[in-house]
Design an enzyme around this catalytic site. Structure first.
Site, PDB file in Angstrom:
ATOM      1  N   VAL A  32       1.304  -3.687   3.968  1.00 31.48           N
ATOM      2  CA  VAL A  32       1.250  -4.959   4.683  1.00 31.48           C
ATOM      3  C   VAL A  32       2.512  -5.814   4.490  1.00 31.48           C
ATOM      4  O   VAL A  32       2.662  -6.843   5.145  1.00 31.48           O
ATOM      5  CB  VAL A  32      -0.015  -5.787   4.334  1.00 31.48           C
TER       6      VAL A  32
ATOM      7  N   LYS B 240       0.559   3.470  -2.977  1.00 27.68           N
ATOM      8  CA  LYS B 240      -0.637   4.282  -3.246  1.00 27.68           C
ATOM      9  C   LYS B 240      -0.351   5.780  -3.192  1.00 27.68           C
ATOM     10  O   LYS B 240      -0.854   6.548  -4.017  1.00 27.68           O
ATOM     11  CB  LYS B 240      -1.736   3.938  -2.226  1.00 27.68           C
TER      12      LYS B 240
ATOM     13  N   TYR C  10      -4.035   3.717   7.491  1.00 30.65           N
ATOM     14  CA  TYR C  10      -5.304   2.973   7.570  1.00 30.65           C
ATOM     15  C   TYR C  10      -6.216   3.590   8.630  1.00 30.65           C
ATOM     16  O   TYR C  10      -6.215   4.799   8.823  1.00 30.65           O
ATOM     17  CB  TYR C  10      -5.060   1.478   7.851  1.00 30.65           C
TER      18      TYR C  10
ATOM     19  N   TYR D 217      -2.678  -2.183 -10.574  1.00 28.90           N
ATOM     20  CA  TYR D 217      -2.742  -2.019  -9.115  1.00 28.90           C
ATOM     21  C   TYR D 217      -2.022  -3.168  -8.405  1.00 28.90           C
ATOM     22  O   TYR D 217      -1.213  -2.955  -7.488  1.00 28.90           O
ATOM     23  CB  TYR D 217      -4.206  -1.904  -8.660  1.00 28.90           C
TER      24      TYR D 217
ATOM     25  N   SER E  83       0.796  -1.236   0.000  1.00 31.29           N
ATOM     26  CA  SER E  83       0.000   0.000   0.000  1.00 31.29           C
ATOM     27  C   SER E  83       0.826   1.283   0.000  1.00 31.29           C
ATOM     28  O   SER E  83       0.279   2.354  -0.253  1.00 31.29           O
ATOM     29  CB  SER E  83      -0.923   0.023   1.213  1.00 31.29           C
TER      30      SER E  83
HETATM   31  N1  GLN Z   1      -2.203  -5.727  -2.128  1.00 29.28           N
HETATM   32  C1  GLN Z   1      -2.931  -5.410  -0.956  1.00 29.28           C
HETATM   33  C2  GLN Z   1      -4.401  -5.277  -1.256  1.00 29.28           C
HETATM   34  O1  GLN Z   1      -4.759  -4.759  -2.272  1.00 29.28           O
HETATM   35  C3  GLN Z   1      -2.415  -4.124  -0.379  1.00 29.28           C
HETATM   36  C4  GLN Z   1      -2.716  -4.144   1.020  1.00 29.28           C
HETATM   37  C5  GLN Z   1      -1.988  -3.182   1.879  1.00 29.28           C
HETATM   38  O2  GLN Z   1      -0.755  -3.010   1.917  1.00 29.28           O
HETATM   39  N2  GLN Z   1      -2.790  -2.638   2.732  1.00 29.28           N
HETATM   40  O3  GLN Z   1      -5.233  -5.706  -0.470  1.00 29.28           O
END
Ligand code: GLN
Length: 342
Positions: A274, A82, A256, A204, A79
């Site tokens: 994650v 992002k 988050y 993605y 994530s």
């Molecule tokens: N690839 C994970 C997802 O799309 C990314 C999750 C993350 O780092 N929160 O669920």
């Protein structure tokens, strides 16, 4: 500059004795044996991470690099991508258009919540999965290959080295990503993403599977702290106009559904993934990259949070700090001032 050059440059800089380096080693030791948290296992590849892996890298806006622990160990960015892809979307389309497709409002919900704004049908922000997929959709390019290349080139500008995708992670994310697929099709229904949904979902999943190390995360944060110019290579990674936008959503939404408490306790724009990484920005000062795979219940690296908390507290890095910090950052880095204070 190739990877080898960057590493030798980094190690020649870090070889310089500095009280700050000793400080980092001390906090590293303090939390090295902390064994709370659980390594992500929603796909088998992530479960292979060793819980004891631990690296910290701080990059100052002047390009000094301080790394401790396992800063060469590669892991998937997840994530954290992002925030940076959001910056590229802003460069591609400008702030106003991007805002019609993805809002900047924190959700207080888990990153994979299937929720859109009821009035506008927009995903809430670019840091939750729905918003990140809408953001990836905005990345320009003729086809899948060119769009991915633009993202990889962008990360290279931030870190100073080329990046690969962990293909097994990408394929697993793709095979098990039906929840993300559901969000993407819901957004297609509302006209929030274009028809190339499967291509965008692949993009993605691929951006989440980019391999980085803790030093890269430090460089990325250091680049944002330095107004978008990588302080080691001197290369611009993102248009100066959009740095503020990127770090603003990092501050309000980057951790988050822990983002509110994070601002309260740490007060630095940050993004976690994650895979166990956190990248945190002290604007105009420095960037922090941490890597430690065990996560808390919200998906944030347990040791990473502790390190950022300590640095913020000890050096007054909280954005809203008005009190005299216990330690003066510049003195600790340069070894100047009264030696009793460091
Ligand atoms: N690839 C994970 C997802 O799309 C990314 C999750 C993350 O780092 N929160 O669920």
């Amino acid at each position: 500059m190739n990877t080898g050059d960057l590493h030798s440059l980094a190690s020649s800089i870090t070889a310089v004795a500095s009280p700050f380096r000793n400080y980092l080693s001390d906090v590293y030791e303090k939390y090295r044996l902390l064994d709370d948290g659980v390594v992500a296992d929603y796909i088998p590849e992530l479960a292979l991470a060793k819980p004891e892996w631990f690296g910290i890298c701080v990059v100052t806006k002047n390009g000094q690099v301080f790394d401790v622990g396992e800063c060469d160990q590669l892991f998937t960015i997840q994530s954290i991508s992002k925030a940076f892809v959001y910056g590229l979307a802003l460069e591609d389309h400008g702030r106003e258009y991007v805002n019609t497709k993805v809002s900047v409002e924190p959700t207080g919900e888990a990153f994979n919540a299937i929720v859109l704004d009821e009035k506008t049908n927009r995903p809430y922000n670019p840091m939750v999965n729905a918003g990140a997929i809408a953001t990836s959709d905005l990345i320009k390019g003729k086809g899948a290959t060119e769009r991915l290349k633009r993202i990889l080139d962008m990360f290279k500008r931030y870190t100073g080295r080329a990046h690969d995708i962990n293909v097994p992670v990408f394929l697993s994310e793709k095979a098990t990503g039906n929840r993300n697929r559901a969000m993407a099709y819901l957004m297609l229904n509302f006209g929030m993403v274009s028809e190339r949904v499967e291509e965008t979902l692949d993009l993605y999943f691929q951006q989440c599977s980019i391999l980085v190390n803790a030093r890269d995360l430090g460089m990325m944060a250091g680049t944002l702290a330095n107004g978008g110019i990588n302080p080691v290579t001197g290369e611009r990674a993102i248009d100066e106009r959009y740095v503020q936008d990127v770090i603003s959503v990092m501050l309000t939404c980057g951790m988050y559904d822990y983002s509110g408490e994070w601002v309260y306790r740490v007060g630095m724009p940050a993004k976690s993934g994650v895979g166990g990484g956190i990248t945190a920005v002290a604007p105009g000062k420095l960037g922090i990259g941490t890597f430690s795979p065990p996560l808390d219940s919200k998906g944030n690296s347990v040791r990473g949070i502790k390190i950022c908390e300590e640095l913020a507290k000890d050096f007054g890095l909280h954005l809203f700090n008005v009190a005299k910090p216990d330690r003066v950052l510049e003195d600790w880095i340069a070894g100047t001032g009264d030696a009793d204070t460091w």
